[in-house]
Scaffold this motif. Structure first.
Motif, short mmCIF file in Angstrom:
data_model
loop_
_atom_site.label_atom_id
_atom_site.label_comp_id
_atom_site.label_asym_id
_atom_site.label_seq_id
_atom_site.Cartn_x
_atom_site.Cartn_y
_atom_site.Cartn_z
N ASN A 69 0.88 -1.31 0.06
CA ASN A 69 -0.06 0.01 -0.05
C ASN A 69 0.92 1.23 0.14
N LEU A 70 2.26 1.14 -0.54
CA LEU A 70 2.89 2.28 -0.55
C LEU A 70 2.41 3.36 -1.39
N LYS A 71 2.43 4.84 -1.04
CA LYS A 71 1.89 5.76 -1.65
C LYS A 71 2.76 5.93 -3.26
N PRO A 72 2.03 6.56 -3.99
CA PRO A 72 2.62 6.81 -5.42
C PRO A 72 4.21 7.66 -5.19
N ALA A 73 4.19 8.56 -4.36
CA ALA A 73 4.93 9.69 -4.32
C ALA A 73 6.41 8.84 -3.45
N HIS A 74 5.86 7.95 -2.54
CA HIS A 74 6.87 7.26 -1.77
C HIS A 74 7.38 6.11 -2.88
N ASP A 85 9.77 14.89 -7.40
CA ASP A 85 9.50 15.75 -8.80
C ASP A 85 8.18 16.03 -8.86
N GLU A 86 8.01 16.65 -10.23
CA GLU A 86 6.60 16.95 -10.74
C GLU A 86 5.90 15.76 -10.97
N LYS A 87 6.56 14.44 -11.36
CA LYS A 87 5.71 13.20 -11.47
C LYS A 87 5.43 12.79 -10.17
N SER A 88 5.99 13.13 -9.15
CA SER A 88 5.55 12.69 -7.65
C SER A 88 4.26 13.39 -7.56
N LEU A 89 4.15 14.66 -7.78
CA LEU A 89 3.14 15.61 -7.81
C LEU A 89 1.80 15.00 -8.59
N ALA A 90 1.95 14.72 -9.99
CA ALA A 90 1.21 14.43 -10.94
C ALA A 90 0.59 12.98 -10.35
N ALA A 91 1.44 12.19 -10.10
CA ALA A 91 1.03 10.74 -9.54
C ALA A 91 0.28 10.79 -8.23
N THR A 92 0.43 11.60 -7.23
CA THR A 92 -0.48 11.90 -5.98
C THR A 92 -1.78 12.43 -6.50
N ILE A 93 -1.83 13.32 -7.46
CA ILE A 93 -3.23 13.91 -7.81
C ILE A 93 -4.09 12.82 -8.47
N LEU A 94 -3.56 11.96 -9.28
CA LEU A 94 -4.07 10.92 -10.01
C LEU A 94 -4.85 9.74 -8.76
N ASP A 95 -3.58 9.75 -7.85
CA ASP A 95 -4.13 8.86 -6.86
C ASP A 95 -5.35 9.17 -6.03
N ARG A 137 -0.39 14.50 5.39
CA ARG A 137 -0.50 15.94 5.19
C ARG A 137 0.04 16.50 3.93
N TYR A 138 1.03 15.75 3.24
CA TYR A 138 1.15 16.14 1.79
C TYR A 138 0.35 16.00 0.73
N GLU A 139 -0.90 15.11 1.31
CA GLU A 139 -2.11 14.71 0.17
C GLU A 139 -3.00 15.99 0.46
N LYS A 140 -3.09 16.48 1.86
CA LYS A 140 -3.95 17.40 1.93
C LYS A 140 -3.58 18.80 1.49
N PHE A 141 -2.30 18.93 1.57
CA PHE A 141 -1.38 20.01 1.13
C PHE A 141 -1.76 20.46 -0.32
N LEU A 184 7.24 17.83 3.05
CA LEU A 184 6.02 16.81 3.74
C LEU A 184 6.15 15.32 3.24
N VAL A 185 6.44 15.16 1.88
CA VAL A 185 6.49 13.92 1.46
C VAL A 185 7.72 13.24 2.22
N PHE A 186 8.95 13.89 2.11
CA PHE A 186 10.14 13.19 2.84
C PHE A 186 9.89 12.88 4.27
N LEU A 187 9.23 13.57 4.99
CA LEU A 187 8.71 13.31 6.38
C LEU A 187 7.69 12.27 6.48
N SER A 188 7.09 11.96 5.72
CA SER A 188 5.99 10.85 5.40
C SER A 188 6.80 9.53 5.07
N PHE A 189 7.54 9.66 4.45
CA PHE A 189 8.35 8.42 3.89
C PHE A 189 8.79 7.48 5.05
#
Length: 316
Positions: A69-74, A85-95, A137-141, A184-189
Motif C-alpha cells: 500500500n505504498l503511496k505513489p510519491a513514496h 519531483d513533478e511526477k511525484s506531484l502528478a501521481a499523487t493527484i491521480l491517486d 499531510r502532503y496529500e491534504k496540502f 512533507l513527502v520526505f517526512l512521511s516516507f
C-alpha cells in the motif's frame, strides 16, 4: 640587422609554439588524471553498493498486483533513491482522483492561450465530499494548494492554475509551495522500514581530507587526483544509509510491476480521465516513469514554475 631581427622573430615564434605545446600537453595530462579519478570513483561506488545491498531474492519477472500500500510519491522515492519531483506531484493527484477525494473532467470551452496544452479542452479538478481525515499531510496540502488557494474552494481549472503559477499568491511563490510539499513527502516516507544506516563515518572523514588536499596544490597531479577522488567518494561511494533487505525486495517488486505494465499494457495512450478505468495502474505508471499522454498532460498542468530558478536552470 634585418637577419638578426628575422632570427629573433623565428626564435620567438618557435618559443611560443613550444610553450603552447607544453601548455596543451599539461592540460591533457590533467584531463586524463581527472578521467581516471572519476572512473575509479564509479568502480568503487559499484563495489560499495554491491557489498552493502544484496541481490533481490524475489525471482519473479512480473508483478500484476500492487506489491504493497505504498503511496505513489513514496514509490518514486524508493525506486529513484529519494527523488520527489513533478511526477511525484502528478501521481499523487491521480491517486487522490482514483481514491475518490478529487474528481476530474474536461470542459469544451477553448483556452485562449498561445500554447494549446490540452487539445483546446480545459481540465477541471474538483474536490469531492469524501472525508479527508485519513489523508497524509502532503496529500491534504495538494488540495489546499490547488483547490483552496488557486480555485474557489470547490474546483479549479487548468487555465487558472497555469495563470496562478506565474504569479505570487498571498506572497507565496509556487516554487516555495512545492518545496514545502516536497518536505512533507520526505517526512512521511517510512525511512526506517526500507533503509539501514552504514558505518561510513571514518571513511567519509578520510574522503573529506582528500577533498581538502585537492585545494592545496603541493603536488599538482596527485592533489588533483585526491581532490576529485575524495569529493566523488563523498557524494557517491560512502552512503550514510542504504536499502535494507525489506527495501531491496520492495523496490524489486515495484520494478516487476513496471516491467508488467511495459510489456502487457498500453499506458502510453491513456489520458487523465482513464484513471477511473485503469485505476492504480495509471497512477503508479507515472511514479515508475512510464510515459503516457496523462503524465504529459498533468505535468504540463504545473509547468516549470513549481521549481526555483536554480532547479529550472539545472533541469534545462
Amino acid at each position: 640587422y634585418p637577419k638578426v631581427m628575422m632570427l629573433k622573430e623565428i626564435f620567438c615564434i618557435l618559443r611560443c609554439g613550444f610553450l603552447e605545446i607544453t601548455y596543451n600537453k599539461n592540460i591533457l595530462i590533467y584531463v586524463i588524471v581527472a578521467i581516471v579519478a572519476i572512473v575509479v570513483v564509479i568502480i568503487k561506488s559499484k563495489i560499495i553498493y554491491k557489498k552493502l545491498e544484496h541481490t533481490p531474492v524475489n525471482v519473479n519477472l512480473y508483478q500484476r498486483d500492487l506489491p504493497s500500500n505504498l503511496k505513489p510519491a513514496h514509490v518514486r522515492m524508493l525506486v529513484h533513491d529519494g527523488l520527489v519531483d513533478e511526477k511525484s506531484l502528478a501521481a499523487t493527484i491521480l491517486d487522490l482522483i482514483d481514491r475518490g477525494f478529487l474528481d476530474i473532467r474536461r470542459e469544451d470551452k477553448k483556452i485562449e492561450d498561445k500554447i494549446d496544452l490540452f487539445r483546446n479542452r480545459e481540465i477541471i479538478i474538483s474536490k469531492t465530499n469524501k472525508d479527508t481525515k485519513e489523508l497524509l499531510r502532503y496529500e491534504k496540502f495538494i488540495i489546499d494548494w490547488f483547490i483552496e488557494k488557486y480555485g474557489d474552494g470547490k474546483e479549479v481549472t487548468s487555465g487558472i492554475v497555469m495563470e496562478k503559477l506565474h504569479k505570487n499568491i498571498y506572497k507565496e511563490q509556487p516554487c516555495n509551495l512545492f518545496e514545502c510539499w516536497q518536505g512533507l513527502v520526505f517526512l512521511s516516507f517510512p525511512l526506517k522500514k526500507f533503509y539501514k544506516t552504514t558505518s561510513a563515518g571514518n571513511s567519509r572523514f578520510m574522503y573529506l581530507l582528500f577533498t581538502i588536499l585537492g585545494f592545496i596544490p603541493m603536488i599538482p597531479l596527485v592533489c588533483e587526483f585526491l581532490g576529485i577522488y575524495g569529493l566523488g567518494c563523498l557524494m557517491f561511494a560512502s552512503p550514510l544509509c542504504v536499502l535494507n533487505d525489506d527495501g531491496i525486495e520492495e523496490k524489486d517488486k515495484w520494478l516487476d510491476l513496471k516491467r508488467y505494465l511495459n510489456d502487457f499494457s498500453n499506458m502510453e495512450k491513456n489520458t487523465i480521465e482513464m484513471v477511473k478505468i485503469w485505476q492504480f495502474y495509471l497512477t503508479y505508471s507515472i511514479s515508475l516513469d512510464i510515459e503516457s499522454i496523462s503524465s504529459k498532460e498533468i505535468e504540463a498542468f504545473f509547468g516549470d514554475n513549481i521549481y526555483n530558478y536554480f532547479e529550472n536552470t539545472r533541469r534545462r
